[in-house]
Write a protein that holds these residues in place. Sequence first.
Motif, mmCIF file in Angstrom:
data_model
loop_
_atom_site.group_PDB
_atom_site.id
_atom_site.type_symbol
_atom_site.label_atom_id
_atom_site.label_comp_id
_atom_site.label_asym_id
_atom_site.label_seq_id
_atom_site.Cartn_x
_atom_site.Cartn_y
_atom_site.Cartn_z
ATOM 1 N N LEU A 59 -34.214 -97.902 21.690
ATOM 2 C CA LEU A 59 -35.552 -98.206 22.183
ATOM 3 C C LEU A 59 -36.472 -98.596 21.034
ATOM 4 C CD1 LEU A 59 -36.048 -95.145 24.585
ATOM 5 C CD2 LEU A 59 -35.500 -97.487 25.281
ATOM 6 N N LYS A 110 -31.747 -95.261 24.071
ATOM 7 C CA LYS A 110 -31.895 -95.779 25.423
ATOM 8 C C LYS A 110 -30.842 -95.133 26.306
ATOM 9 C CE LYS A 110 -32.020 -100.142 28.012
ATOM 10 N NZ LYS A 110 -31.823 -101.618 27.920
ATOM 11 N N GLU A 113 -41.264 -99.009 23.796
ATOM 12 C CA GLU A 113 -40.442 -98.581 24.936
ATOM 13 C C GLU A 113 -40.333 -97.057 24.985
ATOM 14 O OE1 GLU A 113 -37.326 -102.332 25.445
ATOM 15 O OE2 GLU A 113 -36.976 -100.820 23.885
ATOM 16 N N LYS A 114 -40.236 -96.448 23.818
ATOM 17 C CA LYS A 114 -40.194 -94.989 23.780
ATOM 18 C C LYS A 114 -41.477 -94.391 24.351
ATOM 19 C CE LYS A 114 -40.388 -91.098 20.574
ATOM 20 N NZ LYS A 114 -40.353 -90.643 19.156
#
Length: 464
Positions: free
Chosen positions: A443, A349, A447-448
Motif C-alpha cells: 500500500l 495490501k 492507501e494505508k
Amino acid sequence: MVLCDVCGQVLPAEAAARRRLPLCRRQPRCPLCLAAAAPGCDELRRHLEKAHPESGPPGSSRPGAPLECPFCGEAAGRELEEHVRERHGHLLGAPGTDTGNGEQLYECPMCSLTCTDIQILEEHVNLHLEEHSFSEGGHIRDLELAQQLQTEEDKWRRSEEEKREREEFKKLQRQYGLDNSGGYKQQFLKNMEREVDRGRMQPFEYHKRKADMMESLAFGLDDGKTRTSGVIEALCKYYQNENKDVRHVWLSAGVDHFHSSLGDRGWGCGYRNFQMLLSSLLQNSLYRDCLTDTTLIPSIPKIQSMIEDAWREGFDPHGASHFNNRLHGSKAWIGACEIYSLLTSLRMKCQIIDFHKPTGPMGTHPRLFEWVLHYYSTDNGGGAKVVCTSKPPIYLQHQGCSSQEMQKLLKQNSDGTNLKLLRKFMGSLKEKQYQIVAVDGVLSLEEKAARCRASQVLTSEKIP
C-alpha cells in the motif's frame, strides 16, 4: 358518611350500618312520643291506644301534626297502618314470628339461626360482621404474603441469573486469556517450574532457559526454539520425485513453521501463524521495504505490542475495545481482524475472506478449497507439475502440527506418511466458519490512511 336506610341516622362506616340494620328493623318508634315500640303493627297500635288515648284511634287525626311513619318518617295521616303494611310490611314480618305461646322468634338475616331475645340476636349478627371483616383482612394479608413471596422469588432468580452470567463471562475471559492471569512470561516460568517439580527438567536447565527467555523478551525477538525451516523445499522435492497420484501442485513462497512453546501453549496459535506469514514476507523483496523495522521474527509479546500500535493509529477501534485496547501481558486469543490491522499498519495490501457458513454436504467448505486453489493457480508455471509460486502463505487458523512432527516431514520417506500431517482434505475442515487473511501487494501511504479510516467499521468479503 353513611346513613341508615331505615332510620336515617348518620353512621361512621358501612359496617356500622350493617350492624344497626337488624335493630332498626326491629325497633320502630312511636310517631307521637318517639318511644321505642315493640315490633309489629299490632303492637304499635296497642301502644298508641294505651299511651295516647287522647289522640284517638290510629285512623283519626292527631291535633297539631300529621302522623309520621316510624320507619321512613313520611307523613302518613290517617292511612298510617295501611302505609306501613304496604311500604314496610317486609320489615314488620322479618324480625320475628309468633310461636303461638306469646314468644317471638327472631331470625338472623345472615344465616338460618332463630332466637327469642333481640339482644342475643344483635350480638350474633355482630359476630357475623366481625368474622366477615376478619375474613376480608385475612384475604388481604394472604394476597400481600403471596406478592411478597413472588417478589422475593423474582429477586432470587435475577440474582442467580446475574451470578451465572458473571461466571460464564469469567470462564470466557479465562478461555480467551482476558482474566489478567499474566501473559507469555508468567506462563513460561510457571510451566517450567511444573516441569522441574515433576522431574522432567533439571534445575540447571530451568535457569538456562529462563535466562534465554528473558534475553529474547528484552530484545523483542522470538528465541527460535520452535522454528522449522525448509518446509516448502521438502514439499517441492517430495511431489516432484515421489508422488504419482497428483497432477498439479502449487506451493506458496518459502515459509518457516513456528509451533507453540511453554509460554503460549493453548492460546498462541494466532501469533505463531503470523510469525509463519512474516517469515515468508521477509524473504520477498516486494515487501522488504515495508519491513525495514522488522528484519527478524518478533516474539509473541512484541507482536502484541505491534497490534496495540496499530490500534493507536486508528485501525479497528471496535476490535480494540473488545480487548480494552490492551494485549501485552495477556494470553488473549487473536484472529483475522487483529492480523489485518497489523499487516495494514505495516502497509501490506491484504483482505479478509469470510467463509461464514458451510457450502457443502456434512458441514464442509468446498468454496474455501476453490478460493485457495484459484489464489495460487493464477501462477500457472507453464504447465509444470509442481509450481513454487511467489505468493506468501495465507493466514488460516485450524489444528496445526508440533515442531517434532514438522521435523519428521523433512525426513523423506517413500510412502508419504509424514505428508498427512499437512494435507487437508474436504472432510477435515468442518468448523462452522473459517476466515482467511491473504496478502497481495503493498500500500502507498495514502492507501494505508484510507484503509485506516475504512476500518472504523471493519468489513470482509463473505463467501457465499
